[in-house]
Write an enzyme that holds these catalytic residues in place. Sequence first.
Site, PDB file in Angstrom:
ATOM      1  N   ASP A   1       0.776  -1.233   0.000  1.00 42.12           N
ATOM      2  CA  ASP A   1       0.000   0.000   0.000  1.00 42.12           C
ATOM      3  C   ASP A   1       0.811   1.289   0.000  1.00 42.12           C
ATOM      4  O   ASP A   1       0.615   2.156  -0.841  1.00 42.12           O
ATOM      5  CB  ASP A   1      -0.940   0.011   1.205  1.00 42.12           C
TER       6      ASP A   1
ATOM      7  N   GLU B   1       1.143  -9.629  11.382  1.00 40.20           N
ATOM      8  CA  GLU B   1       0.959  -9.146  10.016  1.00 40.20           C
ATOM      9  C   GLU B   1       2.311  -8.924   9.343  1.00 40.20           C
ATOM     10  O   GLU B   1       2.522  -9.305   8.196  1.00 40.20           O
ATOM     11  CB  GLU B   1       0.158  -7.842  10.066  1.00 40.20           C
TER      12      GLU B   1
END
Length: 473
Positions: free
Chosen positions: A182, A418
């Site tokens: 991102d 994550e």
Amino acid sequence: MAIQHPTPVDIALMAGRAGYVLKANDRGRFTVASPTLYPHMWSWDAGFVALGIATVSVPRALDELRTLLTGQWATGMIPHILFHSPSDYFPDPDRWRTQVAAARPAGVLTSGITQPPIHVIALSRILHDARRRGGGDQELCERFVLDTFPQWLAWHRYLATARDPHAHGLVEIHHGWESGMDDSPRWDAPYSRVVPGPVPPFVRRDLAHVSDPSQRPSDAEYARYLWLVEQKVRARYDDAAYRATGDFVVGDVLVSALLAAASDLLADMGAELGADPAGIEESRAIARRFRTGVLRTVDPATDLARDLDLRTGDFLAVDSAAGFAPLVCGGDDALLRRQRDLLLGPRWCGHSRLRWPVVPSVSPASPAFRERTYWRGPQWPVLNWLMAWALNRSGEQEAANALRLAGLAQLVDCDFAEYYEPLTGEQLGSRDQSWTAAIALDFLAARRPGRRKRVRLLTSELPAVTPAGPSPM
């Protein structure tokens, strides 16, 4: 100062804990990306998740992919989020407003952008293993491949046409989120030219789920992200209309490499199972075009592939792991050997300051490296899995196994974070992340000559890693 390596892992505990995470995140026919921060179904997460689930249940793994396909748009696009229940996640369906798009699927709430095409790569792995087991798993998986072949082809065709209308051989993305990476520094230059216009007021929810806001994009960055969503809405999610007016249009080398690799694998599976010959040849042609497109971007000075800003015509030279896109799609054996050496060498996995010798999202030797910020330096286990897969596919089994073993060592905490701080090994982002648990299971069930073991690994295989102390970068 030398860092003491961990006590050898109880592999059964890791497998059990990873299985527990996937079960806890299971919502029946799909798996949420994480229990709090990402409470919906994400597209490329689902590909990795299916890999992990397949080590336990091939039918349930296929259900994961089948559910994802229910969100496919009439254009062939697979959206990056499928929303299945109300939550506090933002941006929510009200922000995406995909009801303005004629191509949206009926009865399914989705976002209006896409993510990398990892799915057929996962499916080919699941099919390979189902055939080794034989019986009902093989029959079910082969039928699934044939039944869904047209949908996967439509997905790849969408990327090859709507997202490469001028046949550059590079998939254009309209938002950094479409890359999967991102806020990568890959996008700093094109984002610097995005001047946000008026957007509806918003309250970010992601910061409530992390202990350190610096791990996440800034508010200024987020304003740009939401402005691009507004531009997509104003274009009614028509790709040609957005291309004419949108601020962010970039040829993404890693997405292109994944498309090339996935298209080859789709053609392989289709040929083996008797799919439509025209579809098989179309898939081969897509693979050739995008493999060529990726190789054309390689910087001869660095041997890394580069994204292309299609607004300015400039290559984006950044020391990002996406630069190893040729490893993923192949096509030049000499380049692949150089990329292997570079990836394992002192600027990347072999950097002296890394806690674990696995793939960082940005080279620690780069001035763009930020060890705690999302895709600007941290290590993502799924990225390490992808590079290990790519090395193995190109015949570099020893190098692939080194990444696999180091990746397992990184996950000995069984928190399945994550992403990880690369210098200290600290867990960052959300915990109990589905795709991290899934690739742990896949790594544990790693291939051996002649068969694939089910979640077994000798603890003696785990590497004793003793990185050096701080040194000049």
